[in-house]
Design a protein around this motif. Structure first.
Motif, short mmCIF file in Angstrom:
data_model
loop_
_atom_site.label_atom_id
_atom_site.label_comp_id
_atom_site.label_asym_id
_atom_site.label_seq_id
_atom_site.Cartn_x
_atom_site.Cartn_y
_atom_site.Cartn_z
N ASP A 35 50.09 41.80 41.00
CA ASP A 35 50.52 41.42 42.36
C ASP A 35 51.51 42.42 42.94
O ASP A 35 51.50 42.67 44.14
N LYS A 83 52.07 34.68 39.40
CA LYS A 83 52.11 36.00 40.04
C LYS A 83 52.79 36.98 39.08
O LYS A 83 53.78 36.64 38.44
N VAL A 98 54.81 38.50 46.98
CA VAL A 98 53.67 38.11 46.14
C VAL A 98 53.43 36.61 46.17
O VAL A 98 52.28 36.16 46.11
N ASP A 107 53.74 34.85 48.73
CA ASP A 107 53.03 34.64 50.00
C ASP A 107 51.58 35.13 49.93
O ASP A 107 50.85 35.05 50.92
N GLY A 108 51.20 35.70 48.78
CA GLY A 108 49.81 36.13 48.61
C GLY A 108 49.55 37.59 48.91
O GLY A 108 48.39 38.03 48.93
N ASP A 109 50.60 38.36 49.16
CA ASP A 109 50.42 39.79 49.45
C ASP A 109 50.71 40.64 48.21
O ASP A 109 51.29 40.16 47.24
N LYS A 110 50.33 41.89 48.27
CA LYS A 110 50.56 42.84 47.17
C LYS A 110 51.66 43.83 47.57
O LYS A 110 51.91 44.03 48.75
N ASP A 115 47.87 31.19 36.70
CA ASP A 115 47.94 31.50 38.13
C ASP A 115 49.26 32.18 38.50
O ASP A 115 49.54 32.42 39.67
#
Length: 198
Positions: free
Chosen positions: A97, A75, A116, A118-121, A73
């Motif tokens: 990512d 990043k 990344v 935070d879940g963004d690209k 998992d």
């Protein structure tokens, strides 16, 4: 946070690790001199984000990315000097990512790491510009502005987000209207979205 730096140039790797360890929110930085070592670290340790060079011995950063997507998992951030389209497209296809160029500061790299996590690209604009179709008349910066317009941001909010002056944002917006033959923000957005330019 725990990080992994995989880079075959030892001086560069050591320097990067030392700089990252000086950041308040970095707890540990693991090192790998090649792709196989990187995979071994990912198998044995809890790593929040891995910073990978592309061209490394034994296994490339892209090989490690593809392994990580199937087994971890963590990043994955590719940091490279190469602007090759093929590398970038393979990385994006594999679900990278972030894919950024090496000519950045540690503070910019830390910002990418937080992005990344935070879940963004995040992709370097120069790379995106290389693969955008010639049919798209909008520059990378103009596309960024239109995407923020799509989110309902004001010129002031856009200027703060992109570190530009209000006047510069207005100039970019005017250029967007001219290029798209649009009379206002709504028309410009509609045209760009219909043509899949943003």
């Amino acid at each position: 946070m725990n990080l992994l730096v995989a880079e075959d140039q030892s001086m560069l790797r050591d320097a990067l690790c030392q700089l990252l360890l000086m950041e308040d929110d970095v707890d540990r930085v693991f090192q790998a001199a090649d792709g196989l070592e990187a995979i071994a670290v990912l198998q044995e340790e809890t790593v929040d984000a891995a910073i990978l060079d592309i061209e490394m011995p034994k296994k490339s950063g892209l090989d490690v990315l593809e392994w990580a997507r199937a087994n971890s998992d963590t990043k994955i951030i590719i940091v490279t000097t190469f602007k090759r389209i093929g590398y970038f497209q393979r990385a994006v296809k594999a679900g990278v990512d972030a894919y950024v160029l090496k000519d950045r500061s540690i503070s910019q790299l830390m910002k990418t790491i937080h992005t990344v996590l935070d879940g963004d690209k995040e992709y370097s604009p120069e790379l995106i510009e290389n693969i955008i179709s010639d049919d798209n008349p909008l520059s990378v910066q103009e596309q960024k502005i239109l995407r923020l317009i799509a989110k309902g941001r004001t010129s002031r909010e856009i200027s703060l987000a992109l570190y530009l002056s209000d006047g510069t944002v207005r100039n970019y917006t005017s250029n967007i209207f001219n290029k798209l033959g649009a009379g206002n923000r709504f028309e410009a957005l509609k045209i760009a979205q219909e043509k899949e330019w943003i």
